[in-house]
Design an enzyme around this catalytic site. Structure first.
Site, PDB file in Angstrom:
ATOM      1  N   ASP A  77      -4.623  -9.327   8.397  1.00  0.00           N
ATOM      2  CA  ASP A  77      -5.141  -7.993   8.100  1.00  0.00           C
ATOM      3  C   ASP A  77      -6.174  -7.646   9.175  1.00  0.00           C
ATOM      4  O   ASP A  77      -7.053  -8.454   9.459  1.00  0.00           O
ATOM      5  CB  ASP A  77      -5.817  -8.006   6.715  1.00  0.00           C
ATOM      6  N   ASP A  90      -5.647  -2.001   8.492  1.00  0.00           N
ATOM      7  CA  ASP A  90      -6.345  -1.382   7.370  1.00  0.00           C
ATOM      8  C   ASP A  90      -6.755   0.054   7.718  1.00  0.00           C
ATOM      9  O   ASP A  90      -7.258   0.312   8.814  1.00  0.00           O
ATOM     10  CB  ASP A  90      -7.607  -2.222   7.087  1.00  0.00           C
ATOM     11  N   GLU A 138      -1.822   1.105   7.489  1.00  0.00           N
ATOM     12  CA  GLU A 138      -2.008   1.765   6.188  1.00  0.00           C
ATOM     13  C   GLU A 138      -2.423   3.209   6.458  1.00  0.00           C
ATOM     14  O   GLU A 138      -3.493   3.444   7.016  1.00  0.00           O
ATOM     15  CB  GLU A 138      -3.096   1.040   5.397  1.00  0.00           C
ATOM     16  N   HIS A 141      -2.167  -5.112  -2.965  1.00  0.00           N
ATOM     17  CA  HIS A 141      -3.416  -5.524  -3.624  1.00  0.00           C
ATOM     18  C   HIS A 141      -4.257  -4.354  -4.138  1.00  0.00           C
ATOM     19  O   HIS A 141      -5.279  -4.573  -4.781  1.00  0.00           O
ATOM     20  CB  HIS A 141      -4.235  -6.348  -2.635  1.00  0.00           C
ATOM     21  N   ASP A 142      -3.868  -3.121  -3.811  1.00  0.00           N
ATOM     22  CA  ASP A 142      -4.622  -1.944  -4.262  1.00  0.00           C
ATOM     23  C   ASP A 142      -3.911  -1.204  -5.397  1.00  0.00           C
ATOM     24  O   ASP A 142      -4.372  -0.140  -5.818  1.00  0.00           O
ATOM     25  CB  ASP A 142      -4.801  -0.946  -3.107  1.00  0.00           C
TER      26      ASP A 142
HETATM   27  C1  GLC Z   1      -7.842  -0.512   2.408  1.00  0.00           C
HETATM   28  C2  GLC Z   1      -7.612  -1.796   1.673  1.00  0.00           C
HETATM   29  C3  GLC Z   1      -8.522  -1.851   0.491  1.00  0.00           C
HETATM   30  C4  GLC Z   1      -9.947  -1.804   0.978  1.00  0.00           C
HETATM   31  C5  GLC Z   1     -10.195  -0.618   1.896  1.00  0.00           C
HETATM   32  C6  GLC Z   1     -11.447  -0.798   2.672  1.00  0.00           C
HETATM   33  O1  GLC Z   1      -7.506   0.594   1.656  1.00  0.00           O
HETATM   34  O2  GLC Z   1      -6.261  -1.913   1.345  1.00  0.00           O
HETATM   35  O3  GLC Z   1      -8.299  -2.974  -0.298  1.00  0.00           O
HETATM   36  O4  GLC Z   1     -10.831  -1.720  -0.100  1.00  0.00           O
HETATM   37  O5  GLC Z   1      -9.167  -0.453   2.832  1.00  0.00           O
HETATM   38  O6  GLC Z   1     -11.293  -1.764   3.675  1.00  0.00           O
END
Ligand code: GLC
Ligand code: CA
Length: 577
Positions: free
Chosen positions: A100, A207, A265, A341-342
């Site tokens: 990540d 991310d 993402e 994970h979100d």
């Molecule tokens: C992304 C991650 C999440 C995190 C956020 C801040 O959305 O997937 O889990 O809290 O970024 O890094």
């Protein structure tokens, strides 16, 4: 159509959340040796690539998405040497490893931020985003603008040392890096990327990949939630003016030097913008995660509100189409994912929790995902149909910062309302549907205490259903969801020209009971094509041949078929010539 095959397009990617995957040393927290001990399990499932959520050193305010040292591993997970062993062990099984990349922000414990905050003339001052306070007519101090974080707080925190505010689009302890500064960008490329590429990693999940370029005017945003002082600011923080320049630079300076995959993402993004990130000729990222499918059945992003109505099958169809259709006729590539994970567990949203149909509907979801265009991502536990946490659990079992802040902010605003207790019920129902905590409970390996995840009580509670739903019992049952996933992943590879690379078309958009679609090469009339039909209800449905041709059944989640009828949650995949 000539297909451009690439290892990362073909790949089945499996996401590991290190804290909850497998504890090897009995401290209640997952770790790197725990992951190594399960590599054969993943190989047998059919996994080609592991995406590991952050394992870097971190105070863990946001479970490692708050990094204090890019070149160190969180000691409770292991060491850089453990990572080398993991890489070797994975590679020797033909599995690649993707990490990540969290570079929109660091932890406030990172040495860069400690220096930056120490004085106005520190040479890292400009590595983060600092602004002077605003004062009203009465002389009260206010943040520079009304932006909100994604965690229900104002996006600016005042720092007394230098009498300025710093920007953080997530927690207070996650200050945003200033990407406008080339020195910052180069340090990111070196420490967060090249260091790990040189150790042998095969790419990165990037991310919040569309958030690095902020609109430098830092204007107030319109008020959406009048009962709070901070407001959603995506229009000034997502897909900003220099974002493509930054991604091109990252690719040119780092990623292009390796045979690597990157997956960004990218929330809040138009289809035109999406293409700019992933068109091959743009040389930015290999692919991105769009949010259409996971957003079905939600109200506002990052607010855990219970939707007024349940989701509809037609919405899911539309979302799937949005996510895989935008690449049609282009040189871009897409992804398929129903969990991460979100997100809450997909079985709890799109499947059935009725014991009669639970596993059958999980197989139905596997059939859908393994037939869709793009690189496929599975989240740990999804392969055995792990479900959301029980509704009976109290709010204290929820440990995620997003959930905690969301609930606290709601109590602050509504704590004195006359109908507080009634409202609270609804709020808790929303949390029970949508919180990120649902994905973060320990993987259920067997029916022993703590689900075989750890010999001691884990850092977060094991789901009550681990005796009914666990890996060991499913490994022993040839009809399990786990074996069905493995089989469906094989079918996906055997027919990859259609299932992975083929184009997609929904055939029954308005049908709220059955979901049917085709996958084809060239154009809709070309043969062979794949025809998939899925009954998403607990009622029988009529089976309909919606395309002409010779049908050969290649996958199904039932043993005995009544040709004319789709039983509840029955799915079929045919190749039609
Ligand atoms: C992304 C991650 C999440 C995190 C956020 C801040 O959305 O997937 O889990 O809290 O970024 O890094
Ligand atoms: Ca451990």
């Amino acid at each position: 159509m000539t297909i451009s095959y690439t290892w990362w397009k073909d790949a089945t990617v499996y996401q590991i959340w290190p804290a909850s995957f497998k504890d090897s040393n009995g401290d209640g927290l997952g770790d790197i040796p725990g992951i190594i001990s399960k590599l054969d399990y993943l190989k047998n499932l059919g996994v080609d690539v592991i995406w590991m959520s952050p394992m870097y050193d971190s105070p863990q305010d946001d479970m490692g998405y708050d990094i204090s040292d890019y070149k160190k591993v969180y000691p409770k997970y292991g060491t850089v040497d453990d990572m080398k062993v993991l890489l070797d062990e994975a590679h020797s099984r033909g599995i690649k490893l993707v990490l990540d990349l969290v570079v929109n922000h660091t932890s406030s414990e990172h040495r860069w931020f400690k220096e930056s905050r120490s004085s106005l003339d520190n040479d890292k001052r400009d590595w983060y985003v600092w602004k002077k306070p605003k004062y009203d007519a009465e002389g009260n101090r206010h943040p520079p603008n009304n932006w909100s974080t994604h965690f229900s707080e104002p996006a600016w925190t005042y720092d007394e040392t230098t009498d300025e505010y710093y920007l953080h689009l997530f927690a207070k302890s996650q200050p945003d890096l200033n990407w406008e500064n080339p020195a910052t960008r180069n340090a990111i490329y070196d420490e967060a990327m090249s260091f790990w590429f040189e150790l042998g990693v095969d790419g990165f999940r990037i991310d919040v990949a569309n958030m690095y370029s902020k609109d430098q005017r830092f204007l107030d945003v319109p008020i959406v939630f009048p009962d709070q002082s901070f407001q959603p600011c995506m229009q000034y923080t997502h897909n900003g003016p220099r974002i493509h320049e930054f991604h091109k630079e990252m690719f040119e300076k780092v990623t292009s030097k390796y045979d690597a995959m990157t997956v960004g993402e990218v929330a809040f993004c138009s289809r035109e913008d999406a293409l700019k990130y992933v068109s091959a000729k743009e040389k930015e990222m290999s692919m991105i995660f769009l949010f259409d499918v996971v957003d079905v059945g939600t109200v506002h992003a990052n607010r855990l509100e219970k939707p007024a109505n349940p989701w509809k099958l037609s919405e899911l169809k539309q979302a799937v189409e949005n996510q895989c259709e935008f690449i049609k006729g282009t040189d871009a590539w897409s992804t398929v994912f129903f969990e991460n994970h979100d997100q809450p567990r997909s079985i709890s949203k799109f499947g059935s929790l009725n014991p009669k149909y639970n596993f059958k509907s999980a197989k139905l979801l596997a059939m859908l995902q393994t037939a869709l265009t793009g690189t496929l991502y599975i989240y740990q536990g999804q392969e055995i149909a792990m479900a959301n946490l029980p509704a009976s659990w109290s709010i204290d079992e929820y440990l995620d910062i997003m959930t905690i802040n969301y609930y606290r902010n709601w109590v602050e605003i509504h704590g004195k309302d006359a109908d507080f207790e009634e409202q609270k019920k609804v709020i808790l129902e929303g949390i029970n549907m949508l919180a990120r905590d649902h994905a973060r409970s320990p993987v259920q390996w067997d029916a022993s205490e703590y689900a075989g995840f750890s010999p001691v009580a884990p850092w977060t509670r094991v789901n009550d259903n681990y005796k009914e739903i666990n890996v060991e019992s499913q490994l022993n049952d040839p009809n399990s969801v786990l074996h069905f996933w493995a089989k469906s992943l094989k079918v996906r590879k055997e027919h990859k020209d259609l299932l992975i690379y083929g184009a997609y078309k929904t055939l029954d958009q308005d049908n709220e009971q059955v979901y049917s679609f085709i996958k084809y090469q060239n154009d809709e009339t070309s043969s062979p094509k794949a025809f998939v039909t899925l009954n998403f209800s607990d009622e029988p449905a009529k089976f309909e041949r919606l395309v002409e041709g010779q049908y050969t059944l290649v996958n199904s989640n039932v043993d005995v078929q009544d040709e004319a009828t789709l039983s509840p949650y029955e799915g079929r995949l045919y190749i039609v010539d």
